[in-house]
Design a protein around this motif. Structure first.
Motif, PDB file in Angstrom:
ATOM      1  N   LEU A  59      35.926  41.228  40.320  1.00  0.00           N
ATOM      2  CA  LEU A  59      35.221  40.113  39.715  1.00  0.00           C
ATOM      3  C   LEU A  59      36.184  39.154  39.003  1.00  0.00           C
ATOM      4  O   LEU A  59      37.107  39.591  38.335  1.00  0.00           O
ATOM      5  CB  LEU A  59      34.223  40.696  38.722  1.00  0.00           C
ATOM      6  CG  LEU A  59      33.464  39.757  37.798  1.00  0.00           C
ATOM      7  CD1 LEU A  59      32.063  40.271  37.667  1.00  0.00           C
ATOM      8  CD2 LEU A  59      34.127  39.666  36.450  1.00  0.00           C
ATOM      9  N   SER A  99      38.830  41.523  35.055  1.00  0.00           N
ATOM     10  CA  SER A  99      37.478  41.688  35.575  1.00  0.00           C
ATOM     11  C   SER A  99      36.519  42.355  34.595  1.00  0.00           C
ATOM     12  O   SER A  99      35.669  43.139  34.990  1.00  0.00           O
ATOM     13  CB  SER A  99      37.499  42.492  36.888  1.00  0.00           C
ATOM     14  OG  SER A  99      38.441  41.977  37.784  1.00  0.00           O
ATOM     15  N   CYS A 100      36.661  42.053  33.315  1.00  0.00           N
ATOM     16  CA  CYS A 100      35.759  42.677  32.337  1.00  0.00           C
ATOM     17  C   CYS A 100      34.393  41.996  32.315  1.00  0.00           C
ATOM     18  O   CYS A 100      33.418  42.578  31.857  1.00  0.00           O
ATOM     19  CB  CYS A 100      36.384  42.672  30.934  1.00  0.00           C
ATOM     20  SG  CYS A 100      36.418  41.060  30.115  1.00  0.00           S
ATOM     21  N   GLY A 101      34.346  40.755  32.769  1.00  0.00           N
ATOM     22  CA  GLY A 101      33.066  40.053  32.857  1.00  0.00           C
ATOM     23  C   GLY A 101      32.576  39.484  31.540  1.00  0.00           C
ATOM     24  O   GLY A 101      31.471  38.927  31.468  1.00  0.00           O
ATOM     25  N   GLY A 102      33.369  39.597  30.474  1.00  0.00           N
ATOM     26  CA  GLY A 102      32.936  39.140  29.155  1.00  0.00           C
ATOM     27  C   GLY A 102      32.593  37.662  29.122  1.00  0.00           C
ATOM     28  O   GLY A 102      31.536  37.273  28.608  1.00  0.00           O
ATOM     29  N   ILE A 104      31.469  35.668  31.212  1.00  0.00           N
ATOM     30  CA  ILE A 104      30.188  35.314  31.841  1.00  0.00           C
ATOM     31  C   ILE A 104      29.052  35.510  30.826  1.00  0.00           C
ATOM     32  O   ILE A 104      28.121  34.700  30.735  1.00  0.00           O
ATOM     33  CB  ILE A 104      29.952  36.184  33.100  1.00  0.00           C
ATOM     34  CG1 ILE A 104      31.074  35.922  34.115  1.00  0.00           C
ATOM     35  CG2 ILE A 104      28.579  35.919  33.701  1.00  0.00           C
ATOM     36  CD1 ILE A 104      31.094  36.883  35.288  1.00  0.00           C
ATOM     37  N   ILE A 105      29.170  36.574  30.033  1.00  0.00           N
ATOM     38  CA  ILE A 105      28.141  36.860  29.023  1.00  0.00           C
ATOM     39  C   ILE A 105      28.249  35.888  27.832  1.00  0.00           C
ATOM     40  O   ILE A 105      27.248  35.407  27.316  1.00  0.00           O
ATOM     41  CB  ILE A 105      28.283  38.314  28.500  1.00  0.00           C
ATOM     42  CG1 ILE A 105      28.225  39.310  29.659  1.00  0.00           C
ATOM     43  CG2 ILE A 105      27.214  38.630  27.456  1.00  0.00           C
ATOM     44  CD1 ILE A 105      28.528  40.760  29.254  1.00  0.00           C
ATOM     45  N   GLN A 114      29.640  34.652  38.383  1.00  0.00           N
ATOM     46  CA  GLN A 114      30.448  35.741  38.912  1.00  0.00           C
ATOM     47  C   GLN A 114      31.108  35.333  40.221  1.00  0.00           C
ATOM     48  O   GLN A 114      30.429  35.035  41.189  1.00  0.00           O
ATOM     49  CB  GLN A 114      29.497  36.927  39.130  1.00  0.00           C
ATOM     50  CG  GLN A 114      30.178  38.209  39.376  1.00  0.00           C
ATOM     51  CD  GLN A 114      29.204  39.381  39.204  1.00  0.00           C
ATOM     52  OE1 GLN A 114      28.304  39.374  38.356  1.00  0.00           O
ATOM     53  NE2 GLN A 114      29.382  40.389  40.034  1.00  0.00           N
TER      54      GLN A 114
ATOM     55  N   ASN B  77      27.127  46.646  29.376  1.00  0.00           N
ATOM     56  CA  ASN B  77      28.089  45.559  29.577  1.00  0.00           C
ATOM     57  C   ASN B  77      29.490  46.026  29.952  1.00  0.00           C
ATOM     58  O   ASN B  77      30.301  45.233  30.432  1.00  0.00           O
ATOM     59  CB  ASN B  77      28.182  44.705  28.310  1.00  0.00           C
ATOM     60  CG  ASN B  77      26.938  43.857  28.107  1.00  0.00           C
ATOM     61  OD1 ASN B  77      26.234  43.553  29.071  1.00  0.00           O
ATOM     62  ND2 ASN B  77      26.659  43.496  26.864  1.00  0.00           N
ATOM     63  N   CYS B  78      29.800  47.297  29.706  1.00  0.00           N
ATOM     64  CA  CYS B  78      31.165  47.774  29.963  1.00  0.00           C
ATOM     65  C   CYS B  78      31.379  47.971  31.454  1.00  0.00           C
ATOM     66  O   CYS B  78      30.702  48.759  32.095  1.00  0.00           O
ATOM     67  CB  CYS B  78      31.426  49.097  29.236  1.00  0.00           C
ATOM     68  SG  CYS B  78      33.072  49.749  29.609  1.00  0.00           S
ATOM     69  N   ARG B  79      32.354  47.231  31.984  1.00  0.00           N
ATOM     70  CA  ARG B  79      32.630  47.323  33.420  1.00  0.00           C
ATOM     71  C   ARG B  79      33.598  48.451  33.746  1.00  0.00           C
ATOM     72  O   ARG B  79      33.973  48.627  34.892  1.00  0.00           O
ATOM     73  CB  ARG B  79      33.242  46.017  33.913  1.00  0.00           C
ATOM     74  CG  ARG B  79      32.320  44.849  33.706  1.00  0.00           C
ATOM     75  CD  ARG B  79      32.164  44.078  34.983  1.00  0.00           C
ATOM     76  NE  ARG B  79      31.212  43.008  34.764  1.00  0.00           N
ATOM     77  CZ  ARG B  79      30.397  42.569  35.709  1.00  0.00           C
ATOM     78  NH1 ARG B  79      30.415  43.104  36.898  1.00  0.00           N
ATOM     79  NH2 ARG B  79      29.578  41.580  35.451  1.00  0.00           N
ATOM     80  N   PHE B  80      34.062  49.150  32.751  1.00  0.00           N
ATOM     81  CA  PHE B  80      35.066  50.194  32.989  1.00  0.00           C
ATOM     82  C   PHE B  80      34.473  51.599  32.799  1.00  0.00           C
ATOM     83  O   PHE B  80      35.206  52.577  32.705  1.00  0.00           O
ATOM     84  CB  PHE B  80      36.273  49.966  32.063  1.00  0.00           C
ATOM     85  CG  PHE B  80      36.841  48.577  32.207  1.00  0.00           C
ATOM     86  CD1 PHE B  80      37.546  48.235  33.360  1.00  0.00           C
ATOM     87  CD2 PHE B  80      36.634  47.604  31.236  1.00  0.00           C
ATOM     88  CE1 PHE B  80      38.053  46.946  33.524  1.00  0.00           C
ATOM     89  CE2 PHE B  80      37.132  46.317  31.399  1.00  0.00           C
ATOM     90  CZ  PHE B  80      37.845  45.989  32.541  1.00  0.00           C
ATOM     91  N   CYS B  96      38.836  45.392  26.340  1.00  0.00           N
ATOM     92  CA  CYS B  96      38.441  44.022  26.711  1.00  0.00           C
ATOM     93  C   CYS B  96      37.598  43.365  25.623  1.00  0.00           C
ATOM     94  O   CYS B  96      37.414  42.153  25.622  1.00  0.00           O
ATOM     95  CB  CYS B  96      37.686  44.019  28.034  1.00  0.00           C
ATOM     96  SG  CYS B  96      36.045  44.753  27.951  1.00  0.00           S
ATOM     97  N   ALA B  97      37.025  44.185  24.724  1.00  0.00           N
ATOM     98  CA  ALA B  97      36.253  43.697  23.578  1.00  0.00           C
ATOM     99  C   ALA B  97      34.857  43.194  23.925  1.00  0.00           C
ATOM    100  O   ALA B  97      34.163  42.650  23.073  1.00  0.00           O
ATOM    101  CB  ALA B  97      37.017  42.627  22.789  1.00  0.00           C
ATOM    102  N   VAL B  98      34.412  43.379  25.150  1.00  0.00           N
ATOM    103  CA  VAL B  98      33.062  42.915  25.512  1.00  0.00           C
ATOM    104  C   VAL B  98      32.008  43.624  24.663  1.00  0.00           C
ATOM    105  O   VAL B  98      31.075  43.001  24.159  1.00  0.00           O
ATOM    106  CB  VAL B  98      32.802  43.115  27.023  1.00  0.00           C
ATOM    107  CG1 VAL B  98      31.337  42.871  27.347  1.00  0.00           C
ATOM    108  CG2 VAL B  98      33.686  42.177  27.847  1.00  0.00           C
ATOM    109  N   THR B 102      29.351  41.819  22.016  1.00  0.00           N
ATOM    110  CA  THR B 102      27.945  41.774  22.424  1.00  0.00           C
ATOM    111  C   THR B 102      27.068  42.761  21.665  1.00  0.00           C
ATOM    112  O   THR B 102      25.863  42.797  21.880  1.00  0.00           O
ATOM    113  CB  THR B 102      27.805  42.034  23.942  1.00  0.00           C
ATOM    114  OG1 THR B 102      28.422  43.291  24.248  1.00  0.00           O
ATOM    115  CG2 THR B 102      28.473  40.946  24.760  1.00  0.00           C
TER     116      THR B 102
END
Lengths: 281, 287
Positions: A59, A99-102, A104-105, A114, B77-80, B96-98, B102
């Motif tokens: 991503l 690719s953490c996607g943060g 986008i949020i 995406q 939300n965590c993609r890992f 990544c701090a997401v 959030t």
């Protein structure tokens, strides 16, 4: 059963063990997953027949410029410096993106969608009755662990699965070893080999995977490597002698289990030992 | 301050053994071990550590139990896949701090994570900068970058920097190439060696760095050795020398010595000296 073949040091003979073990066990129903995605070599010894290629993407953000206000929230929160606002416009450095996607949020204007970037490919096919799957990382991509996880998704639980891991003890090696039922650590009896074996043992134990050791390029003396294994209760499942004949077969892309006597049985015995150890555990 | 990085693609071709010889032959250089996963150069150069630094690889998230409202946003939300049952698995966490940004209850903290250390040392052959990534840690590329930064300070714009690189073509290799002037690839004449050589040369060329090749264990396969020579001819890459398969490398290593120190009159030593002279001819452009 999933058996991963790993090593701390590179060039100790992971590929030699993985390909020859697969060849020796073909009657059992074997799948070989080449997870050394930076330098995948198993297919050089076991050439693909009718391969299929699947592209693997990761991503990345796709910035919708008309919706973007240039506020810079995405860039300020990106931990990898992959986004930057230049003259009110968001720029993406996709090589740096994890690719953490943060983003986008976070975007208050829904201006980030995406997108995808290619990180590598997976080749699947058979080779002399072996089910072979190889991950190949794109040059300049730094997302080896992501690709390794995708290759592991192809594991066929009905077969004995062998995984050829990358060298080292960091994220790529961890991705390949995690979740395996058994880990074969291939080493050589030199100070480099022993130093890196110790690191690999520590990593594998941290991941809770049982260990067996294969000493490659072994000479007849009781080596410091053997002493270390004895002291730490690490079973040595095979010693492959220091032999220029083996090096030459390997150099030309051959398999010692096909071209030199005795090795096919040796590799079958390794699996036998692993199965017995797993039953007793 | 030219920077030479020694790479190989395939592991075990002899990067470290040859880099150690170069460190001896250079007489005075800054010697850097960027194979932070499995650093070995110190085993033959025997450095005395002078300065020691912690390496903060990144951040790791921690959920504060008392503040957590168990909404599950973070896990979603965590993609890992680093969060399960309101606990962070720090081995999976990429910092990544997401989750931190959030979490509706502000129940997540980010802590600095020490994932290795690095050293500035004295050796008989010059200052050495080397490091050690913790077991099962990530961010090897970032540690390589920090080590190189220290090496440049030590070089003070004058000394040659010799870098023993990691195998492969991934993150730490990309990082060890940043800012390098010349990349020497130690190739081995095996089908795997050739395959991996092609990939690492492509990476070097994409980074616009001058490449040179030497062939180690050159007599292992006459056929594959000529494949390497032909490949380099086509790509106009200098082959600066060849060394035959020599058990003396292991003998020297068992005594913790670089080969050129162990047997200063052998054919292999002479070949490595010639190789170094040829390489210096390439490097001198960058002084």
């Amino acid at each position: 059963m999933r058996i991963v073949i790993a090593s701390g040091k590179g060039g100790t003979g992971k590929t030699l063990v993985a390909t020859n073990m697969a060849f020796s066990l073909v009657s059992k129903g074997i799948q070989l997953l080449d997870c050394d995605v930076e330098e995948p070599n198993d297919h050089l010894f076991l050439p693909f027949e009718n391969p299929l290629t699947e592209h693997v993407t990761a991503l990345v953000p796709e910035i919708i410029n008309v919706k973007c206000s240039g506020c810079g929230l995405c860039a300020s929160r990106c931990m990898y410096n992959a986004l930057s606002v230049i003259k009110g416009k968001v720029m993406l450095f996709s090589d740096l993106c994890h690719s953490c996607g943060g983003c986008i949020i976070y975007c208050p204007f829904q201006a980030i969608e995406q997108g995808e970037k290619a990180i590598g490919r997976i080749i699947m096919g058979s080779s002399q009755g072996i089910d072979l799957v190889a991950g190949i990382l794109n040059i300049k991509s730094v997302q080896a662990p992501e690709l390794i996880k995708e290759v592991l998704q192809k594991a066929n639980v009905k077969k004995t699965v062998l995984v050829d891991a990358p060298p080292g003890t960091s994220c790529s090696a961890v991705a390949a070893v995690s979740g395996a039922d058994f880990c074969l650590l291939v080493t050589e009896p030199t100070p480099y080999g022993l130093h890196d074996l110790k690191l690999a043992v520590e990593m594998t134990q941290k991941l809770g995977v049982p260990i067996g050791v294969i000493i490659n390029k072994s000479d007849s003396n009781l080596s410091r490597t053997e002493q270390y294994c004895l002291q730490h209760n690490l079973p040595i499942l095979l010693q492959i002698p220091y032999d220029l004949k083996i090096a030459k077969v390997y150099a030309e892309g051959g398999l010692i289990s096909r071209e030199l006597p005795g090795y096919q049985q040796s590799f079958r015995d390794v699996l036998g030992d692993i199965e017995r150890m797993s039953d007793n555990a | 301050m030219p920077e030479l990085v020694v790479l190989s693609g395939k592991g075990g071709t002899g990067k470290t053994s040859i880099a150690a010889c170069f460190a001896v032959l250079a007489r005075q250089s800054i010697i850097v071990d960027c194979d932070v996963d499995a650093a070995n150069l110190h085993l033959v150069l025997n450095p005395q550590i002078k300065e020691k630094y912690s390496f903060v690889g990144g951040l790791k998230a921690v959920i504060k139990d008392n503040d957590c409202i168990q909404c599950g946003q973070c896990e979603q939300n965590c993609r890992f896949d680093a969060i399960k049952d309101f606990q962070v698995n720090s081995m999976q966490c990429e910092g990544c701090a997401v989750c931190y940004y959030t979490c509706p209850a502000a129940a997540i903290e980010l802590n600095d994570h020490i994932s290795g250390e690095y050293y500035v040392s004295d050796s008989c052959y010059g200052t050495m900068v080397h490091g050690k990534l913790g077991i099962a840690e990530g961010n090897s590329g970032k540690l390589v970058a920090e080590i190189k930064k220290k090496a440049r300070i030590a070089a003070g714009g004058q000394d040659l920097i010799i870098i023993d690189g990691p195998p492969g073509i991934g993150c730490p290799v990309v990082s060890s190439l940043v800012g390098a002037d010349v990349a020497l690839v130690v190739a081995e004449p095996t089908v795997s060696g050739v395959h991996d050589l092609i990939r690492v040369l492509e990476l070097i060329s994409k980074n616009n760095i001058e490449a040179a090749v030497c062939i180690n264990k050159a007599d292992l396969s006459a056929e594959q050795a000529s494949v390497i020579r032909e490949l380099c001819r086509q790509k106009q890459i200098a082959v600066i020398g060849e060394v035959k398969f020599d058990q003396a490398f292991v003998e020297a290593l068992n005594l913790n010595l670089p080969l050129v120190k162990y047997d200063s009159d052998s054919v292999t030593t002479k070949n490595i000296e010639q190789m170094w002279a040829n390489l210096l001819n390439i490097i001198k452009k960058y002084y």
